[in-house]
Design a protein around this motif. Sequence first.
Motif, PDB file in Angstrom:
ATOM      1  N   UNK A   1      45.011  34.155  39.526  1.00  0.00           N
ATOM      2  CA  UNK A   1      45.430  35.529  39.690  1.00  0.00           C
ATOM      3  C   UNK A   1      44.459  36.415  38.908  1.00  0.00           C
ATOM      4  N   UNK A   2      44.065  37.505  39.505  1.00  0.00           N
ATOM      5  CA  UNK A   2      43.113  38.434  38.917  1.00  0.00           C
ATOM      6  C   UNK A   2      43.825  39.374  37.968  1.00  0.00           C
ATOM      7  N   UNK A  70      46.034  49.398  47.708  1.00  0.00           N
ATOM      8  CA  UNK A  70      46.678  48.214  48.283  1.00  0.00           C
ATOM      9  C   UNK A  70      45.794  46.975  48.144  1.00  0.00           C
ATOM     10  N   UNK A  71      44.491  47.150  48.270  1.00  0.00           N
ATOM     11  CA  UNK A  71      43.576  46.018  48.092  1.00  0.00           C
ATOM     12  C   UNK A  71      43.645  45.482  46.665  1.00  0.00           C
ATOM     13  N   UNK A  72      43.702  46.397  45.694  1.00  0.00           N
ATOM     14  CA  UNK A  72      43.827  45.987  44.297  1.00  0.00           C
ATOM     15  C   UNK A  72      45.145  45.252  44.065  1.00  0.00           C
ATOM     16  N   UNK A  73      46.217  45.741  44.683  1.00  0.00           N
ATOM     17  CA  UNK A  73      47.523  45.080  44.547  1.00  0.00           C
ATOM     18  C   UNK A  73      47.508  43.701  45.194  1.00  0.00           C
ATOM     19  N   UNK A  74      46.861  43.584  46.333  1.00  0.00           N
ATOM     20  CA  UNK A  74      46.799  42.306  47.045  1.00  0.00           C
ATOM     21  C   UNK A  74      46.093  41.237  46.224  1.00  0.00           C
ATOM     22  N   UNK A  75      45.093  41.643  45.447  1.00  0.00           N
ATOM     23  CA  UNK A  75      44.326  40.686  44.642  1.00  0.00           C
ATOM     24  C   UNK A  75      45.165  40.038  43.542  1.00  0.00           C
ATOM     25  N   UNK A  79      52.150  34.925  47.619  1.00  0.00           N
ATOM     26  CA  UNK A  79      53.422  34.692  48.289  1.00  0.00           C
ATOM     27  C   UNK A  79      53.775  35.803  49.258  1.00  0.00           C
ATOM     28  N   UNK A  80      55.077  36.028  49.463  1.00  0.00           N
ATOM     29  CA  UNK A  80      55.538  37.018  50.444  1.00  0.00           C
ATOM     30  C   UNK A  80      55.036  38.439  50.167  1.00  0.00           C
ATOM     31  N   UNK A  81      54.925  38.824  48.904  1.00  0.00           N
ATOM     32  CA  UNK A  81      54.450  40.178  48.587  1.00  0.00           C
ATOM     33  C   UNK A  81      53.012  40.363  49.065  1.00  0.00           C
ATOM     34  N   UNK A  82      52.171  39.348  48.829  1.00  0.00           N
ATOM     35  CA  UNK A  82      50.777  39.421  49.274  1.00  0.00           C
ATOM     36  C   UNK A  82      50.707  39.479  50.792  1.00  0.00           C
ATOM     37  N   UNK A  83      51.518  38.694  51.466  1.00  0.00           N
ATOM     38  CA  UNK A  83      51.522  38.701  52.931  1.00  0.00           C
ATOM     39  C   UNK A  83      51.893  40.078  53.477  1.00  0.00           C
ATOM     40  N   UNK A  84      52.884  40.716  52.881  1.00  0.00           N
ATOM     41  CA  UNK A  84      53.306  42.050  53.333  1.00  0.00           C
ATOM     42  C   UNK A  84      52.216  43.090  53.081  1.00  0.00           C
TER      43      UNK A  84
END
Length: 107
Positions: A1-2, A70-75, A79-84
Amino acid sequence: MESTPSDELIHSDQIELLKAAMPYLPKSGQQFASVFAKFLELQETFHVFLEPQGEMQTQDFTPKDPIEMLSACSKVCHGPAKEKIDALLNTMAMIQIFELSQEKFTR
């Protein structure tokens, strides 16, 4: 995880060493070390935000591109949060492509 920029401001070597040592401690030591690490993070957070010249306060708030956020959050998610978040990013990218193609036809 970053790690995030705020994590980098708050985390010190002391906290990171404490977290790295946790798996090698007995269960009661792990519990204490975990709570103590969170306490140190909270203490450092107060220090960063309450200092008159704190790094976070000197940065001007300027609205950023939602895709960048959103890209920063995705990094840092999984799990499900990343997929959404990734699905939302893909949808936004498709909308941008559609808008660009419409601009070409209206010129």
